[in-house]
Structures are given as structure tokens and as C-alpha cells.
Design a protein around this motif. Structure first.
Motif, PDB file in Angstrom:
ATOM      1  N   LEU A  83      61.474 -49.386  39.827  1.00 48.99           N
ATOM      2  CA  LEU A  83      62.433 -50.400  40.262  1.00 48.99           C
ATOM      3  C   LEU A  83      62.609 -50.333  41.772  1.00 48.99           C
ATOM      4  O   LEU A  83      62.586 -51.354  42.455  1.00 48.99           O
ATOM      5  N   SER A  93      70.739 -51.386  34.818  1.00 49.58           N
ATOM      6  CA  SER A  93      69.635 -51.446  33.859  1.00 49.58           C
ATOM      7  C   SER A  93      69.655 -50.255  32.905  1.00 49.58           C
ATOM      8  O   SER A  93      69.216 -50.355  31.769  1.00 49.58           O
ATOM      9  N   THR A  95      63.860 -54.296  34.421  1.00 47.70           N
ATOM     10  CA  THR A  95      63.842 -52.844  34.237  1.00 47.70           C
ATOM     11  C   THR A  95      64.492 -52.437  32.921  1.00 47.70           C
ATOM     12  O   THR A  95      64.049 -51.489  32.266  1.00 47.70           O
ATOM     13  N   SER A  96      65.540 -53.166  32.521  1.00 43.98           N
ATOM     14  CA  SER A  96      66.242 -52.752  31.302  1.00 43.98           C
ATOM     15  C   SER A  96      65.333 -52.858  30.078  1.00 43.98           C
ATOM     16  O   SER A  96      65.449 -52.057  29.149  1.00 43.98           O
ATOM     17  N   LEU A 124      72.201 -50.937  30.086  1.00 48.59           N
ATOM     18  CA  LEU A 124      71.684 -52.094  29.361  1.00 48.59           C
ATOM     19  C   LEU A 124      70.479 -51.692  28.502  1.00 48.59           C
ATOM     20  O   LEU A 124      70.347 -52.111  27.348  1.00 48.59           O
ATOM     21  N   GLY A 125      69.619 -50.866  29.086  1.00 44.09           N
ATOM     22  CA  GLY A 125      68.446 -50.393  28.345  1.00 44.09           C
ATOM     23  C   GLY A 125      68.844 -49.579  27.129  1.00 44.09           C
ATOM     24  O   GLY A 125      68.257 -49.717  26.054  1.00 44.09           O
ATOM     25  N   GLY A 182      70.592 -52.315  40.512  1.00 45.98           N
ATOM     26  CA  GLY A 182      69.606 -52.412  39.432  1.00 45.98           C
ATOM     27  C   GLY A 182      69.606 -51.161  38.572  1.00 45.98           C
ATOM     28  O   GLY A 182      69.606 -51.236  37.340  1.00 45.98           O
ATOM     29  N   ASN A 203      61.051 -45.196  35.590  1.00 49.88           N
ATOM     30  CA  ASN A 203      61.518 -46.573  35.707  1.00 49.88           C
ATOM     31  C   ASN A 203      62.365 -46.783  36.953  1.00 49.88           C
ATOM     32  O   ASN A 203      62.266 -47.819  37.607  1.00 49.88           O
ATOM     33  N   THR A 263      67.127 -56.319  37.354  1.00 52.17           N
ATOM     34  CA  THR A 263      67.866 -55.530  36.358  1.00 52.17           C
ATOM     35  C   THR A 263      67.360 -55.806  34.944  1.00 52.17           C
ATOM     36  O   THR A 263      67.078 -54.878  34.180  1.00 52.17           O
ATOM     37  N   LEU A 264      67.229 -57.092  34.610  1.00 53.27           N
ATOM     38  CA  LEU A 264      66.768 -57.427  33.260  1.00 53.27           C
ATOM     39  C   LEU A 264      65.368 -56.884  33.023  1.00 53.27           C
ATOM     40  O   LEU A 264      65.054 -56.327  31.969  1.00 53.27           O
ATOM     41  N   MET A 323      63.314 -49.804  30.200  1.00 56.39           N
ATOM     42  CA  MET A 323      64.206 -48.683  29.925  1.00 56.39           C
ATOM     43  C   MET A 323      64.447 -48.573  28.424  1.00 56.39           C
ATOM     44  O   MET A 323      64.455 -47.483  27.861  1.00 56.39           O
TER      45      MET A 323
END
Lengths: 375, 266
Positions: free
Chosen positions: A305, A179, A248-249, A182-183, A175, A301, A245-246, A252
Motif C-alpha cells: 500500500l 484497510s 488493500t482491504s 475492514l479486511g 489507508g 500488504n 483503502t478498498l 488484507m
């Protein structure tokens, strides 16, 4: 006229600062007893400590049953924490229902992870790039085949059997590593001048942020299969990782956006004026500064997570906390007054150690990266 | 202010290289207009700069002089007319914009050094990643220019550890490392303590002596008088007056120019 004139004839040379009053007594006088109010608060504080520390000490250490103790000792009247229970069930807390003869496989994964991850954290360690590639690309593949089996004659162990700290760590590490980039991409997308990219990013962030993680996990585990073609399934474990992951991103992205906004326009302009294109500008100039500004938020974050992984019990996975709860409820042979409490305290301590570690490391990193204003 | 600028150049300026080409156009701005929203900031700008020319743009604040030179490397977009730099017309085409920016150096009022990079890294980043020059070579060039601006010993420090004057000299060196054909200066000395103005102006003068094409937005009238081929006076987004420095200062024509000069030259 000359009365008010002044011309300095000798310059005052620098001399060492006067000696500060030092020593324990001086310190206490300055910090604990400088005013009557301070003195009163100090005394109150000491009384509070005197009230709270001895029972805690008694529970955790004084009256506690050590790792080699027995359940009978735990059931005695004045017994404190039942560490013997933790020691006896440690394997379950770490591996869950993972086949006991195969525990060497997660052990290798743990060892390999530590071996690759620790040098990444040490700025002076060499071969950073190779190390990072090994950790981000090679390690997950090796770990997956080691844990899941099915190749090289390794016994297949379905993800339903994975559990305990193993699951908590897998979800957190994946994660966190996914993330974060991605963030960053979402944050850049949100600032994009291209309307479609911007709309997609804003939509994603606002949608995910407006929904509780539990809902996302539910959606991933129950609703997603409904949309899938007949017969096609995605591993529950994978779905949980994607959900976390999504989630948290999106957070983020907003933290990173805050960092991007703190960068003066002149930095963008100077980079542009040198002919650097968008990606080079971001990679070399803007992101290093922006991310440095928001390290506390990013780590916040990460910590969230890590703790939120305990919610995957909702979709039937046994992370560390759920493993402890399962044993608390089912290990009748360890039933005693403090068994369950000790189990939860143990889980809390494990979470705390990891989160505190992240926090301290981030503070260290902040100091190290603080070049801009260093004198 | 003028006291500082009067004293900047006690030495003779070396004019050997300061020839202006009569055929090669460096920058051509034709009937250019720019708006910020509904506000018409630049109005009908026509400006042709020949190779080797040194232009000083003066004018009250808000007159559009900074905006004008920021249009030349497309930090600002113009809406009407043409800007042609080294034969490349500036349009929305990003590739062309980067092409122009590679050849046009810019120095900002607030230096805009990259605070997270050392001085040497500040100087080598663009040559390495935009021009694709090998690191060792880029570092050698960087050291050469740091020596020219007289601060080679600061190479491994961070910008925050340098004085304002030193930072601005680093910023000039950073632009020079890209071997630009044109240099734009956007009030390079306005944010500096009076004592540091001189060291920056000296670097700019030595650049002029080498024949660099320069456009400077500045209030340093001493500098304008000694170095510029042409002084351009702007007000309300327009070029009001344009002349050789000698004429410009001793015999201004437009009322607004006279007023401006009387305000700044006591």
C-alpha cells in the motif's frame, strides 16, 4: 542369562557442553572455505564486491556534490550524485505546492503524528487505550482542519495543493488504519454462515482483487462523478484514499482468512463451550492467534500500500515520487547529468526507509507475540 | 492401560456427598437422532441423567460417544428428538445455547487451552466476559481452582510451557471457574502419557466426591468401576447396554459388550 542384563549403578551427571571452536579464523574456515567450491564462491563474491563497491561509493559519496554544493559542481565532468539539488528542493518534496508560509501547519501534523504514533509502537509505553483513541479519532480531525484550514482564521488550502511526502504519508496512514479492520471484517464475513453476508463479502473481495489498482483509481476519479447527482463532488484526494483503502482491504481479507484457517477447531469449540458468544470468541480467542500467524502477510500488504500510493499521480495528485518527477522536469536551474537520477534515488531511499522500518518492526512484533511455543 | 487405571485410586473414595438426586433431572435426552450428511451417527438416544450422577460412556471408536456428549452443549446439532439441559431445551436459539453452555463445563481430549493467554488469563476470561465477574474476584477464584488441581505456581506461564497432564488439569480448572452444574469429559486422558493419567483422574475423582454431575467418555475402566453410578456402552450410534459398573463389568449381557470388554480387560 545375566550376561545381557544391565542395571545402571551411578547416574551420569550433566556437564557443560564442550568448547566450540571460536574466533575469526575458525569462523571463516567453517563458513567461507570449508570446501573447494565454497572457496571458489567466496573468491568470486569478493571479486564482485571489488568491482561494484568503488564506483557506487564514488557516485554516492566520493564524487558526489554535498548538500551545500552548487549546480556548477554538479555539472562537472566526474560529478556523482547531486545532493545539493535534493537539499535545495527538499521543501517541495515534502510539501508539494502547499503554501510556503503555511508550512508550519503540516509540520505540526507531522510532529503530532510522531508524538502519538511512536508510543503506540512501544509495548511498554503507558496509556495505550487513550493513546489509540487520540491517534485514531482525534488526530485525523485535528490534522484535517490544520491542513485544510478554513477554521480559526486559518487560510484555506485546497487539497490540490497538497503534495510530496505529506500526501504519501496521509494516504498510507489512513489507508493502513482503515484497510486493516475492514479486511478483518471482510475475512470474518467470508466465513460467515449467513448467506447474504457471505455473498456480499466474497463478491467484494473477488471483484476488487480482479482489478488493477490503477483501474480503481481511474474509476474513482473519472467514473464516480458520472454517477453522482449533478453538482455534487467528492474531493479527489478523498476518492484516492477510498480507492487505495478498498483495494488493500480485499487483499488484507484474504491474508486474514489464511490466518483464521490456521486456527484449530478445538479453539473455537473450547471458547464456545465456555459460553463466549461469536464476537467475544473472535475478539479474545481467534483473532489474536490468527492475526499473529499472518503478521508477515499483513505487513506485506502495508508495504504494498505504501508503495502503491505513488500511483495516485494517475489521478493528478503529487505524491513524493510525482513531486520529484515534477522538479526533475521543471527545475531548469538544477539541470545536470545526474540531477534526475539523484532525485529518483532520493525518492527510492525515502520509500525504502519507511518500508524497511515496517518490516523490522513486524519482525520485532512477531518475536514478542510468540508466546504459544515459547519454552 | 488397565494397569494404570487399577492403581489410580489406592485411597478410599469419600462418598459423603455422592448422593444422587431422585427428583432433579440434570440432562434429559429423548429419542434423539443425529446425522452427518447422510450418515446416521446417533440413533434413538434416550438418556436421563439425574443431578449428582456420574456416568461413564464407553464404546469402540466411531460409536458416537463423543458426538453424544458434544450434542449436550450443542457443539454438535441434533436433527430429531429433544435434549433438555437444566430445564432448557436446546434449539437453534443462540441465546439458549449460551445459557446452557454457561452451566455446562467441558474438558477436551486435546485440552484446547488458549495458547496466547497465560494460565491465569485462560481461567479468568470467561468468568469476566461471560459472567461479568470483576477481575480481582475472577482471579481469586482462578487461584482457588489452580490450587485444587495442584498447580498454582504455574499461573503466569503459558500453556505451551506445561506438561500434558498439567494442561489438562488447567483445562478442568478453567471449566470449574465458570461454576458449572454439569461437567462433560471427552476422553480427557487419551492424549496423555501413562504417567500423567493418574494426576488428571485424581482431580476428576475429587470432583465426583463433591457431588458434581459428570458424564465422562473414557477408556479408563478402573475409573468407571470406582466412580461411576452407571456405565453406558455404545456401538454404531446406539446405546447397547447400560448398567451399574459392578454388573456391567462382571456380567455383561450383550454380545458386543462382552467382545469389547474382553478386548480391553485382559
Amino acid at each position: 542369562m545375566t550376561d545381557i542384563g544391565f542395571v545402571r549403578s551411578d547416574m551420569v551427571s550433566a556437564r557443560p557442553a564442550p568448547h566450540r571452536t571460536t574466533g575469526a579464523v575458525a569462523w571463516a574456515r567453517k563458513n567461507l572455505f570449508s570446501t573447494p567450491l565454497d572457496t571458489g564462491l567466496t573468491i568470486l563474491g569478493l571479486l564482485f564486491l571489488a568491482w561494484i563497491v568503488p564506483p557506487l561509493f564514488g557516485f554516492f559519496i566520493g564524487n558526489a556534490v554535498g548538500p551545500n554544493g552548487t549546480v556548477e559542481q554538479c555539472r562537472m565532468e566526474n560529478a556523482g550524485a547531486c545532493w545539493a539539488y535534493i537539499a535545495a528542493e527538499m521543501e517541495f518534496f515534502i510539501y508539494g505546492f502547499y503554501d510556503i508560509p503555511e508550512h508550519w501547519r503540516p509540520n505540526i501534523v507531522f510532529a503530532l503524528g510522531a508524538l502519538l504514533f511512536v508510543p503506540l509502537l512501544i509495548p511498554k509505553a503507558p496509556f495505550k487505550r487513550t493513546n489509540a483513541v487520540l491517534f485514531i479519532v482525534v488526530y485525523p480531525i485535528v490534522s484535517y482542519f490544520l491542513l485544510a484550514g478554513g477554521v480559526f482564521g486559518l487560510k484555506v488550502i485546497p487539497t490540490e495543493k497538497w503534495g510530496g511526502l505529506l500526501v504519501t504519508l496521509i494516504i498510507s496512514v489512513i489507508g493502513i488504519t482503515l484497510s486493516f479492520p475492514l479486511g478483518v471484517i471482510l475475512a470474518l464475513g467470508r466465513q460467515s454462515q449467513l448467506p447474504i453476508i457471505k455473498t456480499v463479502c466474497v463478491g467484494f473481495i473477488e471483484l476488487i482483487r480482479a482489478v488493477p489498482l490503477i483501474t480503481i483509481l481511474f474509476m474513482a476519479s473519472i467514473m464516480l462523478p458520472l454517477f453522482m447527482p449533478q453538482g455534487m463532488t467528492v474531493d479527489k484526494f478523498l476518492r484516492a484514499i477510498v480507492g487505495v483503502t478498498l483495494f488493500t482491504s480485499a487483499y488484507m481479507a484474504e491474508v486474514v482468512r489464511g490466518g483464521l484457517q490456521a486456527i484449530p477447531r478445538g479453539q473455537y469449540e473450547a471458547a464456545s463451550a465456555l459460553g463466549l458468544g461469536y464476537w467475544k470468541r473472535m475478539w479474545f480467542i481467534i483473532l489474536p492467534q490468527a492475526l499473529k500467524h499472518v503478521i508477515p502477510g499483513i505487513v506485506n500488504n502495508f508495504i504494498s500500500l505504501f508503495k502503491d500510493t505513488s500511483l495516485v499521480y494517475i489521478v493528478g495528485m503529487k505524491d513524493l515520487l510525482e513531486a520529484v518527477k515534477t522538479k526533475n522536469d521543471t527545475a531548469l536551474e538544477w539541470q545536470s547529468g545526474n540531477t534526475a537520477t539523484t532525485g529518483y534515488i532520493f525518492a527510492a531511499m525515502v520509500f525504502w526507509v519507511f518500508c524497511f522500518g515496517m518490516s523490522r518492526y513486524s519482525i520485532y512484533m512477531e518475536r514478542r507475540l510468540n508466546t504459544g511455543y515459547k519454552r | 492401560m488397565s494397569q494404570v487405571s487399577e492403581t489410580i485410586v489406592e485411597r478410599e473414595i469419600d462418598t459423603r456427598h455422592m448422593q444422587v438426586s431422585t427428583t432433579e433431572v440434570a440432562i434429559d435426552v429423548v429419542n434423539m437422532h443425529k446425522w452427518y450428511g447422510d450418515f446416521h451417527v446417533l440413533r434413538d438416544i434416550n438418556l436421563r441423567v439425574m443431578k449428582g450422577e456420574r456416568i461413564v460412556i464407553a464404546g469402540p471408536s466411531g460409536s458416537g460417544k463423543s458426538t453424544l456428549i458434544r450434542c449436550i452443549n450443542r457443539l454438535e446439532e441434533h436433527q430429531e428428538g429433544q435434549i433438555i439441559v437444566n430445564g432448557t431445551e436446546l434449539t437453534a436459539d443462540l441465546k439458549r445455547i449460551d445459557e446452557v453452555r454457561r452451566e455446562v463445563g467441558m474438558v477436551f481430549q486435546h485440552f484446547n487451552l488458549f495458547p496466547h493467554l497465560t494460565i491465569l488469563q485462560n481461567l479468568t476470561l470467561a468468568p469476566i466476559w461471560v459472567r461479568g465477574i470483576p477481575k480481582a474476584e475472577a482471579e481469586a477464584t482462578a487461584m482457588h481452582y489452580l490450587e485444587r488441581v495442584k498447580i498454582p505456581e504455574q499461573a503466569n506461564k503459558f500453556p505451551g510451557q506445561l506438561s500434558g497432564g498439567q494442561q489438562q488439569r488447567v483445562a478442568i480448572a478453567r471449566s470449574l471457574c465458570m461454576q458449572p452444574k454439569i461437567m462433560l469429559f471427552d476422553e480427557p486422558t487419551s492424549a496423555l502419557d501413562p504417567e500423567m493419567v493418574k494426576e488428571v483422574l485424581e482431580v476428576m475423582i475429587s470432583l465426583a466426591e463433591e457431588g458434581m454431575t459428570m458424564i465422562c467418555v473414557t477408556h479408563e475402566m478402573g475409573f468407571a468401576r470406582q466412580v461411576a453410578n452407571r456405565v453406558i456402552f455404545m456401538d454404531q450410534g446406539q446405546i447397547i447396554e447400560e448398567n451399574e459398573p459392578e454388573e456391567f463389568f462382571s456380567n455383561p449381557q450383550h454380545e458386543r459388550t462382552k467382545l469389547f470388554l474382553s478386548q480391553i480387560l485382559h
